[in-house]
Structure formats: structure tokens, C-alpha cells
Design a protein around this motif. Structure first.
Motif, mmCIF file in Angstrom:
data_model
loop_
_atom_site.group_PDB
_atom_site.id
_atom_site.type_symbol
_atom_site.label_atom_id
_atom_site.label_comp_id
_atom_site.label_asym_id
_atom_site.label_seq_id
_atom_site.Cartn_x
_atom_site.Cartn_y
_atom_site.Cartn_z
ATOM 1 N N LEU A 1 2.428 1.543 -3.494
ATOM 2 C CA LEU A 1 1.477 2.036 -4.489
ATOM 3 C C LEU A 1 1.312 3.549 -4.405
ATOM 4 O O LEU A 1 1.255 4.242 -5.425
ATOM 5 C CB LEU A 1 0.128 1.333 -4.319
ATOM 6 C CG LEU A 1 -0.940 1.673 -5.347
ATOM 7 C CD1 LEU A 1 -0.466 1.352 -6.764
ATOM 8 C CD2 LEU A 1 -2.224 0.921 -5.029
ATOM 9 N N SER B 1 0.833 -1.209 0.000
ATOM 10 C CA SER B 1 0.000 0.000 0.000
ATOM 11 C C SER B 1 0.865 1.256 0.000
ATOM 12 O O SER B 1 0.568 2.224 -0.702
ATOM 13 C CB SER B 1 -0.978 0.008 1.180
ATOM 14 O OG SER B 1 -0.302 0.051 2.409
ATOM 15 N N LYS C 1 2.137 6.165 -7.444
ATOM 16 C CA LYS C 1 1.189 7.178 -7.914
ATOM 17 C C LYS C 1 1.776 8.581 -7.845
ATOM 18 O O LYS C 1 1.357 9.470 -8.580
ATOM 19 C CB LYS C 1 -0.101 7.111 -7.103
ATOM 20 C CG LYS C 1 -0.942 5.894 -7.421
ATOM 21 C CD LYS C 1 -2.211 5.888 -6.574
ATOM 22 C CE LYS C 1 -3.113 4.739 -6.932
ATOM 23 N NZ LYS C 1 -4.357 4.761 -6.132
ATOM 24 N N ILE D 1 1.421 -0.113 -14.416
ATOM 25 C CA ILE D 1 2.715 -0.270 -13.746
ATOM 26 C C ILE D 1 3.606 -1.114 -14.642
ATOM 27 O O ILE D 1 3.163 -2.111 -15.212
ATOM 28 C CB ILE D 1 2.544 -0.950 -12.375
ATOM 29 C CG1 ILE D 1 1.694 -0.061 -11.460
ATOM 30 C CG2 ILE D 1 3.903 -1.244 -11.734
ATOM 31 C CD1 ILE D 1 1.305 -0.732 -10.160
#
Length: 122
Positions: free
Chosen positions: A55, A52, A59, A92
């Protein structure tokens, strides 16, 4: 986190371990509460974390990798297509050991690993 951190952050979430994740924390702003980000050690070195946190870093335009990967120099980045792209949505990709870029899909092992870190941190 202090109110100053919440004003600076575009998104705050909670990791699988219950830690607050501040995606702007790796900017190392003067606010001391930001230094508790699970992506960095207090001295700015990369800190192993879960997917998490990885990610969020993706981003925000950063490269991430896993300590558990056998290949040296491998990392992930997120690509956001523009008007010249053949792809129509963000995706990705991974940089392989040979330095080639290919689309990447997470395995169950990758999703639950807690050895993710941000590449290029101090």
C-alpha cells in the motif's frame, strides 16, 4: 533506521511482522539503513512483503503484484483523480491478464498475504 533515513522519508510505518517500512527505501539512496526495506532485497530485486508495504508503494506511485496470483502480468496501481476524472477519490485498479483496467477491492486472502512485491524493481 538512522536519522538520515527519517529525514528522507515522508512516512515510516511498521509491517505486520514488526519491520520498519521506509517508503523511500526503494529509491536505493546511499544510506545503507534504507536497504533493509521489506520491499527490496539488498541487491535491489523485489522482496515478498505484506500488504502494508504494498500500500505504501501504491501511494508512492509504484505498481505492485502478488506472487500467488495465477494470472501472468497482473498488477495493481493507484489512480488519483484529476479535474477530468469521473471518479472523485483515489482508488486502486488492477491490470488483468488481458491488459484491461478495472477497479480492485482486496480479498481477505490478499490483505493477509505476505507475497506482495513491487513491479519493475531492478
Amino acid at each position: 533506521m538512522c536519522e538520515n533515513c527519517l529525514k528522507k522519508c515522508s512516512f515510516v510505518s511498521v509491517s505486520l511482522r514488526g519491520e520498519l517500512i521506509c517508503p523511500k527505501a526503494y529509491d536505493l539512496t546511499p544510506c545503507s539503513a534504507l536497504l533493509s526495506c521489506p520491499l527490496l532485497e539488498p541487491d535491489g530485486r523485489p522482496k515478498p512483503s505484506d500488504f502494508s508495504a504494498a500500500l505504501i508503494a501504491l501511494k508512492d506511485g509504484h505498481a505492485v503484484a502478488r506472487h500467488g496470483w495465477n494470472g501472468k502480468g497482473m498488477y495493481l496501481k493507484m489512480q488519483t483523480p484529476d479535474e477530468h476524472s469521473k471518479m472523485g477519490l483515489p482508488y486502486i485498479y488492477i491490470s488483468t491478464v488481458e491488459g484491461k483496467f478495472v477497479p480492485w477491492v482486496a480479498s481477505q486472502t490478499d490483505l493477509f498475504a505476505e507475497d506482495w512485491y513491487m513491479k519493475g524493481a531492478a
